[in-house]
Design an enzyme around this catalytic site. Sequence first.
Site, PDB file in Angstrom:
ATOM      1  N   GLY A  12      -0.584  -9.130  -2.023  1.00 23.51           N
ATOM      2  CA  GLY A  12      -0.116  -9.676  -0.751  1.00 23.51           C
ATOM      3  C   GLY A  12       1.241  -9.091  -0.376  1.00 23.51           C
ATOM      4  O   GLY A  12       1.492  -8.743   0.791  1.00 23.51           O
ATOM      5  N   ASP A  23      -2.183 -11.354 -12.441  1.00 23.73           N
ATOM      6  CA  ASP A  23      -3.615 -11.223 -12.140  1.00 23.73           C
ATOM      7  C   ASP A  23      -4.173  -9.817 -12.377  1.00 23.73           C
ATOM      8  O   ASP A  23      -5.383  -9.650 -12.491  1.00 23.73           O
ATOM      9  CB  ASP A  23      -3.879 -11.598 -10.675  1.00 23.73           C
ATOM     10  CG  ASP A  23      -3.753 -13.092 -10.439  1.00 23.73           C
ATOM     11  OD1 ASP A  23      -3.717 -13.843 -11.428  1.00 23.73           O
ATOM     12  OD2 ASP A  23      -3.683 -13.504  -9.274  1.00 23.73           O
TER      13      ASP A  23
HETATM   14  O1  F6P Z   1       0.699 -14.971  -9.186  1.00 22.40           O
HETATM   15  C1  F6P Z   1      -0.657 -15.041  -9.347  1.00 22.40           C
HETATM   16  C2  F6P Z   1      -1.069 -16.472  -9.578  1.00 22.40           C
HETATM   17  O2  F6P Z   1      -0.496 -17.000 -10.746  1.00 22.40           O
HETATM   18  C3  F6P Z   1      -2.573 -16.640  -9.605  1.00 22.40           C
HETATM   19  O3  F6P Z   1      -3.148 -16.372 -10.862  1.00 22.40           O
HETATM   20  C4  F6P Z   1      -2.722 -18.071  -9.176  1.00 22.40           C
HETATM   21  O4  F6P Z   1      -3.971 -18.282  -8.588  1.00 22.40           O
HETATM   22  C5  F6P Z   1      -1.607 -18.245  -8.182  1.00 22.40           C
HETATM   23  O5  F6P Z   1      -0.644 -17.263  -8.490  1.00 22.40           O
HETATM   24  C6  F6P Z   1      -0.957 -19.601  -8.178  1.00 22.40           C
HETATM   25  O6  F6P Z   1       0.007 -19.611  -7.167  1.00 22.40           O
HETATM   26  P1  F6P Z   1       1.103 -20.747  -6.986  1.00 22.40           P
HETATM   27  O7  F6P Z   1       2.068 -20.674  -8.126  1.00 22.40           O
HETATM   28  O8  F6P Z   1       1.737 -20.423  -5.684  1.00 22.40           O
HETATM   29  O9  F6P Z   1       0.369 -22.036  -7.010  1.00 22.40           O
END
Ligand code: F6P
Length: 324
Positions: free
Chosen positions: A104, A128
């Site tokens: 992103g 990821d």
């Molecule tokens: O940064 C990637 C990640 O950890 C993904 O594996 C997970 O789905 C997402 O971010 C969770 O995001 P947040 O911390 O914004 O809930």
Amino acid sequence: MRKIALLTSGGDAPGMNAAVRSVVRTAICQGLETVGALKGYQGLVNADFIPLQLRSVSNIINRGGTILKTARCAEFFEKEGRKKANEHLKKNKIDGLIVIGGNGSFCGAHLLALEHNFPVIGVPGTIDNDIAGTDFSIGSDTAVNTALEAIDKIRDTVSSMERIFVVEVMGRKEGYIALRVGLAGGAEDVLIPQTEYDIERMCEDISKGRKRGKVSWIIVVSEGVAGSKDVASLIEELTGFETRSITLGHIQRGGSPTAIDRILASRLGAEAVKALLAGERDKMVGMTGETIKLIDFSSACAQGREKRNKLDKEIYGLIRVLAT
Ligand code: F6P
């Protein structure tokens, strides 16, 4: 080029600090003034810059998280937000930008480069490991090892109490952590977003296994597939065997980075500075095998899935064979 800015964006990943250190020290050694934008793109939109000197990055190579803070900045994904960011970059006499982040973040960087012709280079940092054009992204090795440590501990209780355990790991659209930890942790099955899964088939296998004398199971599920609690209830209902669940959650994003992530971060960070100095823009530095390469943001922004489908199928098949 005389002055560059650096930011970390999206979900933090262990090793981001090692990349920050590498960018700052390489840039200063090359005679560049270096500033950090705080909280990802928010720092560009709000002109929140801090000077970064050689000593600003002392003793951070071993630290998880990011000293520059990070965020998912909705404003930057609007044209107006990127216009503001470009104005602030120009006003602060910044000639180039390095973005450490995931998919992103690179899509945002690509738009900034396209709309404002601003030189941006990306460094892949996400647990990821879902970015096309690089075999590895900073943080994914540490995250797999963190999840593995937890699974090894779960195995102690699973085998002692002869239970089924469902372990949920991170990865909304990507099964990288689930597959690697599934193989390394000796899981019996793995549910990932990119392959079809059949819980009824899995439950039949469990029941057949019980008849053969198998007494414990670890099932790894990617968060994008289903919640561990729901999967556990379904398994218990269909098999009649006691099933527990755990969600590993954000512990997978924290902790001291592994040597692999620190080395990757140090190499890619330095290369990103060199790329900017060489006049490159709108690209990401990535690693194929041991070779560092530059990849256009336009292809890096495409999902990294394609390249790994074959390998993932092989790992998935192996997990199931070794679980018999
Ligand atoms: O940064 C990637 C990640 O950890 C993904 O594996 C997970 O789905 C997402 O971010 C969770 O995001 P947040 O911390 O914004 O809930």
